[in-house]
Design a protein around this motif. Structure first.
Motif, short mmCIF file in Angstrom:
data_model
loop_
_atom_site.label_atom_id
_atom_site.label_comp_id
_atom_site.label_asym_id
_atom_site.label_seq_id
_atom_site.Cartn_x
_atom_site.Cartn_y
_atom_site.Cartn_z
N ARG A 69 -31.87 -7.21 77.56
CA ARG A 69 -30.65 -6.79 76.86
C ARG A 69 -30.96 -6.51 75.40
NH1 ARG A 69 -29.33 -11.64 79.36
NH2 ARG A 69 -29.20 -12.66 77.32
N GLU A 70 -29.99 -5.93 74.71
CA GLU A 70 -30.15 -5.70 73.28
C GLU A 70 -30.28 -7.03 72.55
OE1 GLU A 70 -27.79 -3.54 69.55
OE2 GLU A 70 -26.79 -3.87 71.48
N SER A 71 -31.15 -7.07 71.56
CA SER A 71 -31.34 -8.30 70.78
C SER A 71 -30.05 -8.70 70.09
CB SER A 71 -32.44 -8.09 69.75
OG SER A 71 -32.50 -9.17 68.86
N ARG A 72 -29.78 -10.00 70.09
CA ARG A 72 -28.62 -10.51 69.35
C ARG A 72 -28.85 -10.41 67.85
NH1 ARG A 72 -24.84 -13.97 72.05
NH2 ARG A 72 -25.48 -14.57 74.16
N GLY A 73 -30.11 -10.51 67.43
CA GLY A 73 -30.43 -10.50 66.02
C GLY A 73 -31.76 -11.20 65.78
N LEU A 74 -32.03 -11.52 64.52
CA LEU A 74 -33.28 -12.16 64.14
C LEU A 74 -32.99 -13.58 63.66
CD1 LEU A 74 -36.36 -11.96 63.56
CD2 LEU A 74 -35.74 -11.15 61.26
N ALA A 75 -33.63 -14.55 64.29
CA ALA A 75 -33.52 -15.96 63.89
C ALA A 75 -34.81 -16.33 63.15
CB ALA A 75 -33.32 -16.85 65.10
N ILE A 76 -34.68 -16.82 61.93
CA ILE A 76 -35.82 -17.22 61.11
C ILE A 76 -35.80 -18.75 60.99
CG2 ILE A 76 -36.98 -16.99 58.88
CD1 ILE A 76 -35.50 -14.29 58.56
N LEU A 77 -36.91 -19.39 61.31
CA LEU A 77 -36.96 -20.85 61.36
C LEU A 77 -37.88 -21.40 60.29
CD1 LEU A 77 -37.16 -21.39 65.23
CD2 LEU A 77 -35.13 -21.13 63.78
N PHE A 78 -37.40 -22.44 59.59
CA PHE A 78 -38.15 -23.14 58.56
C PHE A 78 -38.47 -24.55 59.03
CE2 PHE A 78 -36.02 -20.78 54.72
CZ PHE A 78 -36.67 -19.61 55.07
N HIS A 79 -39.73 -24.94 59.00
CA HIS A 79 -40.14 -26.29 59.36
C HIS A 79 -39.91 -27.25 58.18
CE1 HIS A 79 -43.63 -25.79 56.75
NE2 HIS A 79 -43.80 -24.60 57.30
N GLY A 80 -40.18 -28.54 58.40
CA GLY A 80 -40.07 -29.54 57.35
C GLY A 80 -41.38 -29.74 56.61
N TYR A 89 -40.10 -29.42 67.02
CA TYR A 89 -38.69 -29.04 66.86
C TYR A 89 -38.55 -27.54 66.60
CZ TYR A 89 -40.20 -29.90 62.03
OH TYR A 89 -40.90 -29.91 60.85
N VAL A 90 -39.52 -26.92 65.94
CA VAL A 90 -39.48 -25.48 65.70
C VAL A 90 -39.71 -24.72 66.99
CG1 VAL A 90 -40.59 -23.56 64.49
CG2 VAL A 90 -40.20 -25.71 63.29
N ARG A 312 -31.77 -35.91 73.31
CA ARG A 312 -30.65 -36.07 74.22
C ARG A 312 -30.86 -37.18 75.24
NH1 ARG A 312 -27.45 -31.76 74.99
NH2 ARG A 312 -29.16 -30.33 74.55
N ASP A 313 -32.06 -37.19 75.86
CA ASP A 313 -32.36 -38.17 76.90
C ASP A 313 -33.87 -38.25 77.06
OD1 ASP A 313 -33.08 -35.88 78.42
OD2 ASP A 313 -31.03 -35.71 79.17
N PHE A 314 -34.32 -38.83 78.16
CA PHE A 314 -35.76 -39.05 78.32
C PHE A 314 -36.52 -37.79 78.77
CE2 PHE A 314 -33.81 -43.22 78.54
CZ PHE A 314 -34.54 -43.87 77.57
N SER A 315 -35.82 -36.67 78.88
CA SER A 315 -36.50 -35.39 79.04
C SER A 315 -37.08 -34.92 77.70
CB SER A 315 -35.53 -34.32 79.57
OG SER A 315 -34.59 -33.96 78.56
N MET A 316 -36.67 -35.58 76.61
CA MET A 316 -37.12 -35.29 75.25
C MET A 316 -36.57 -33.99 74.68
SD MET A 316 -38.93 -37.88 74.17
CE MET A 316 -38.04 -39.11 75.13
N THR A 317 -35.61 -33.37 75.37
CA THR A 317 -34.97 -32.18 74.81
C THR A 317 -33.97 -32.60 73.74
OG1 THR A 317 -33.29 -32.21 76.54
CG2 THR A 317 -35.26 -30.84 76.93
N SER A 318 -33.63 -31.67 72.86
CA SER A 318 -32.81 -32.01 71.70
C SER A 318 -31.43 -31.35 71.75
CB SER A 318 -33.52 -31.58 70.41
OG SER A 318 -32.70 -31.85 69.29
N PHE A 319 -30.44 -32.11 71.35
CA PHE A 319 -29.07 -31.63 71.22
C PHE A 319 -29.00 -30.48 70.22
CE2 PHE A 319 -25.25 -32.08 68.48
CZ PHE A 319 -24.25 -31.79 69.40
N THR A 320 -29.90 -30.46 69.24
CA THR A 320 -29.84 -29.41 68.21
C THR A 320 -30.09 -28.02 68.78
OG1 THR A 320 -32.15 -29.79 67.62
CG2 THR A 320 -30.50 -30.95 66.32
#
Length: 333
Positions: A69-80, A89-90, A312-320
């Motif tokens: 599909r058409e791209s929703r946009g560009l997401a730029i991620l900054f680490h800590g 997390y990134v 979130r749980d022991f799957s180690m996935t994140s709510f964020t």
């Protein structure tokens, strides 16, 4: 459509401990337990060097979405701080946004990841101008109808400061989301030294000393530090490097230089969300309660989550992941 809130995050016991959340957030155990889809953003990622002027460059990774599909946009991620484009997390956030049809650019700050040899001058947290310049260059190289930035910890602080400067410098930015951003660096440094368990100070110092050694190896003709300075604690080493490599003149002036405390975000016009947790053992929650914010900035304080954990749980996935994706998708619509 309602967006997820921090109050929705209710992990099972014993994941309600802020310390466990924090320690698991970037642990090797979590990285091994995460599903393969959490690493998808690394597949077919393109390495990019971003010109930030005066011969300096920042490194990053760009991954184009492949949903058909058409791209929703560009997401730029900054680490800590002392993280990188490959921090757990990134990768997890980037992979989630990629699934939703976003192109993703993960930016390394100066001297982070594998970039110590790119620029001779040392990283410090007041180098906001080069980050804003990088955003403009990334937007030029990868034009998109919507551009959002998400940052974690120090990366969240950079994201919010960049959003304040971006409009005046012609950088197109539609939305910013900061997870557990550093608000008052002076208070945070005191808390890390005096109030947080010693393991956090030891963890960051180990990573920082390693990074400084890599920088020295990359530019042996320079003297970035004296060997005895590496034995100093965080406050002392920061002060030594500030006096040696910046024009601030004092540790206090430097820390104030990247503070976003009090009313400093009042002149920000880009829509933004700040997500943090009351049980963050690294950044005192009082700094968030003391913020004065304009109506376009949402402050969302969860009861649980630790520092950039929200596991979130022991799957180690994140709510964020869902939290960030939902808000990015709402901006794209």
């Amino acid at each position: 459509m309602s967006l997820p809130k921090g109050s929705d995050f209710l992990p099972p016991w014993p994941l309600r401990s802020g310390h466990i959340q924090t320690m698991l957030s970037s642990s090797g155990v979590r990285r091994r337990l995460l599903p393969k889809r959490a690493h998808q953003v690394q597949v077919d990622a393109r390495e990019v060097l971003v010109d930030v002027g005066q011969g300096d460059r920042l490194s990053g990774r760009y991954t184009a979405q492949a949903t058909g599909r058409e791209s929703r946009g560009l997401a730029i991620l900054f680490h800590g701080w002392e993280g990188s484009v490959d921090s757990t997390y990134v990768l997890q956030t980037g992979s989630r946004l990629l699934e939703d049809g976003w192109d993703v650019f993960r930016l390394n700050f100066r001297d982070h990841g594998d970039s110590h040899g790119l620029n001779e001058a040392l990283f410090h947290s007041c180098r906001i101008d080069e980050v804003v310049t990088a955003l403009g260059e990334i937007a030029r190289m990868f034009p998109a109808k919507t551009i959002g930035v998400a940052g974690f910890s120090l990366g969240g602080n950079f994201a919010l400061r960049a959003a304040m400067l971006a409009p005046s410098q012609g950088v197109p930015l539609d939305y910013v989301l900061a997870v557990c951003p550093i608000v008052d660096p002076a208070e945070g440094l005191f808390s890390l030294e005096k109030e947080a368990p010693w393991i956090y100070h030891a963890y960051f110092m180990q990573k920082w000393r390693r990074s400084l050694r890599l920088k020295q190896e990359a530019f042996p003709q320079q003297t970035y530090f004296e060997l005895n300075e590496l034995k100093q604690n965080m406050r002392e080493l920061t002060a030594s490097l500030v006096l040696r490599h910046t024009d601030f003149g004092s540790l206090e002036a430097y820390l104030d230089g990247y503070s976003i405390a009090g009313d400093r975000l009042m002149n920000m016009h880009v829509p933004a969300t700040i997500l943090t947790s009351s049980d963050d053992p690294v950044i005192p929650i009082g700094a968030f309660h003391a913020l004065r914010l304009p109506p376009n900035i949402e402050l969302d304080i969860a009861s649980y989550g630790g520092h950039c954990g929200f596991i979130r749980d022991f799957s180690m996935t994140s709510f964020t992941d869902d939290y960030i994706a939902a808000r990015f998708n709402a901006i794209a619509r």
